[in-house]
Design a protein around this motif. Structure first.
Motif, PDB file in Angstrom:
ATOM      1  N   VAL A  81       0.845  -1.201   0.000  1.00  0.00           N
ATOM      2  CA  VAL A  81       0.000   0.000   0.000  1.00  0.00           C
ATOM      3  C   VAL A  81       0.879   1.249   0.000  1.00  0.00           C
ATOM      4  N   PHE A  86      -0.524   4.997  -6.847  1.00  0.00           N
ATOM      5  CA  PHE A  86      -1.813   5.273  -7.490  1.00  0.00           C
ATOM      6  C   PHE A  86      -3.012   4.908  -6.617  1.00  0.00           C
ATOM      7  N   ASN A  87      -2.770   4.643  -5.350  1.00  0.00           N
ATOM      8  CA  ASN A  87      -3.842   4.281  -4.400  1.00  0.00           C
ATOM      9  C   ASN A  87      -4.698   3.128  -4.896  1.00  0.00           C
ATOM     10  N   ILE A  89      -4.278  -0.068  -4.071  1.00  0.00           N
ATOM     11  CA  ILE A  89      -4.307  -1.231  -3.176  1.00  0.00           C
ATOM     12  C   ILE A  89      -5.007  -0.892  -1.864  1.00  0.00           C
ATOM     13  N   VAL A  90      -5.932  -1.762  -1.485  1.00  0.00           N
ATOM     14  CA  VAL A  90      -6.630  -1.598  -0.205  1.00  0.00           C
ATOM     15  C   VAL A  90      -6.282  -2.798   0.668  1.00  0.00           C
ATOM     16  N   GLU A  99      -6.899  -6.189  -1.443  1.00  0.00           N
ATOM     17  CA  GLU A  99      -7.337  -6.238  -2.835  1.00  0.00           C
ATOM     18  C   GLU A  99      -6.730  -5.118  -3.659  1.00  0.00           C
ATOM     19  N   THR A 101      -7.396  -2.631  -7.004  1.00  0.00           N
ATOM     20  CA  THR A 101      -8.415  -2.119  -7.927  1.00  0.00           C
ATOM     21  C   THR A 101      -7.767  -2.000  -9.308  1.00  0.00           C
ATOM     22  N   ALA A 103      -8.731  -0.842 -12.082  1.00  0.00           N
ATOM     23  CA  ALA A 103      -8.957   0.426 -12.789  1.00  0.00           C
ATOM     24  C   ALA A 103      -7.965   1.510 -12.361  1.00  0.00           C
ATOM     25  N   LEU A 104      -7.363   1.362 -11.187  1.00  0.00           N
ATOM     26  CA  LEU A 104      -6.413   2.375 -10.727  1.00  0.00           C
ATOM     27  C   LEU A 104      -4.962   1.947 -10.949  1.00  0.00           C
TER      28      LEU A 104
END
Lengths: 289, 106
Positions: A81, A86-87, A89-90, A99, A101, A103-104
């Motif tokens: 993280v 690009f933020n 990963i959560v 997870e 994302t 798209a990001l």
């Protein structure tokens, strides 16, 4: 090494493709036959429309590698993280949640580097297509078209450029509109940038943004005013104030616009325009060869 | 139970923030203690992924309900998965305190 010329504008609809396609045509006529045209407007490529006789040489699907996290192996340390610019990963440790994302994700690979537990692996997802077309006399048009829903224009533009034939004398990049990342990706390796503007307040506003960008990237550039005779005199005044070279002017012609709309850009070039483009190519030749 | 109200500033006098991922601050209202705390949104000006990051924060904080002007698709998906209630409020002229008062009145 080929000379790389990028055609950009900021505002859409000022005539990037008109200028690119015509430059392509007149460069062959008055400078060198060895030129390749790249349509870098991967969200809506349209240069191909003007070459109805084009023959497809190949069309290949390109993919982007997107990481996934195996939550059985993941220790939820959050290092990935921190690495992700690009933020995308959560990771929520108390919930054992990790997870990415897609798209990001920009497929930079930093998370794979960050993970010490081997919990991250990559899988390919479609990014778009790259098409190579023969447009006569061994001249080629390279075109990228982005997968619908993808926001990774820059990645596809970079891939598109890898397909170029470095034996060519000239590579001509038709840039997307705007002044954001896809435009930067298009002009970043160019030796020279041509900014196409129209003499309207909108054209001028975006021209100023493009001038800032070209200067920021230390690119030599000049301006072509398309649809000259329309609008006002502010664009000329701006170029004079800023000491920016006017490479050429293309007068507005309704019949030319009609031919464009009909996809007949190169089939019926008005004599008057032929003179303007010939002059522009001669100017470029002196400057760049 | 913890409720988050998106806020443009760091006090209850601050106007409500209509954005979730790009809200300036989050006001955390703890119904058990009746206390409010404010945290700054470090992702308010992020280039992308602000909504996802904000949703991640809500889960971390153990929030059960979020009140904001709207929620983007990525934030919505994550909040739904963690069963965090989203309340969309058309309250651009309200302060955080006014929203708290309404909550208490109900």
């Amino acid at each position: 090494m080929p000379v790389k010329i990028a055609v950009a504008s900021g505002k859409g609809g000022t005539g990037k493709t008109t200028v690119s396609v015509n430059l392509y045509h007149f460069i062959q006529k008055h400078w060198t036959e060895s030129v390749q045209l790249l349509d870098c407007d991967v969200e809506e490529p349209n240069a191909g429309i003007f070459f109805p006789e084009a023959q497809e040489q190949y069309c290949k699907q390109v993919s982007q590698r997107v990481p996934t996290i195996d939550t059985d192996t993941c220790t939820f340390c959050r290092k990935c993280v921190e690495y992700c610019e690009f933020n995308a990963i959560v990771v929520i440790p108390p919930a054992s949640f990790a997870e990415i994302t897609p798209a990001l994700c920009h497929s930079c690979g930093a998370c794979l580097w960050a993970c010490e537990n081997g919990a991250i692996t990559e899988r390919p997802i479609p990014l778009g297509n790259i098409k190579m077309q023969n447009i006569g006399n061994n001249h080629s048009l390279l075109e990228g078209s982005l997968e619908i829903g993808s926001a990774m224009q820059t990645l596809l533009i970079k891939r598109l450029k890898k397909e170029t034939n470095t034996n060519h004398d000239i590579l001509l990049f038709d840039a997307p509109p705007g002044t954001s990342c896809p435009v930067v990706a298009t002009i970043i390796d160019a030796d020279y940038v041509i900014l196409v503007s129209e003499p309207t307040p909108f054209g001028l506003n975006d021209l100023k943004l493009m001038v800032d960008l070209a200067r920021e990237l230390n690119k030599p550039f000049s301006v072509i005013i398309n649809k000259a005779g329309l609008g006002d005199a502010h664009t000329h005044a701006f170029l004079e104030e800023e000491n920016i070279e006017l490479l050429g002017e293309i007068p507005f012609s309704r019949s030319f616009a009609e031919k464009y709309a009909d996809g007949q850009l190169l089939q019926h070039i008005p004599e008057e325009l032929e003179g303007h483009f010939t002059q522009i190519v001669e100017n470029l030749k002196t400057k760049l060869s | 139970m913890k409720t988050v109200i998106t806020s443009t500033g760091n006090s209850t006098d601050s106007p409500f923030d209509l954005r979730f991922g790009r809200a300036a601050h989050y006001c955390i209202l703890d119904a058990d203690t009746n206390e409010t705390t404010f945290i700054e949104n470090e992702y308010a000006n992020a280039q992308g992924g602000a909504g996802t990051k904000a949703a991640e924060k809500m889960v971390e904080l153990g929030v059960k309900r979020v009140i904001s002007g709207d929620f983007g698709p990525k934030a919505k998906e994550l909040l739904e998965r963690f069963k965090i209630q989203m309340v969309v409020l058309n309250g651009e002229d309200k302060t955080v305190q006014e929203i708290i008062n309404t909550l208490k009145a109900n």
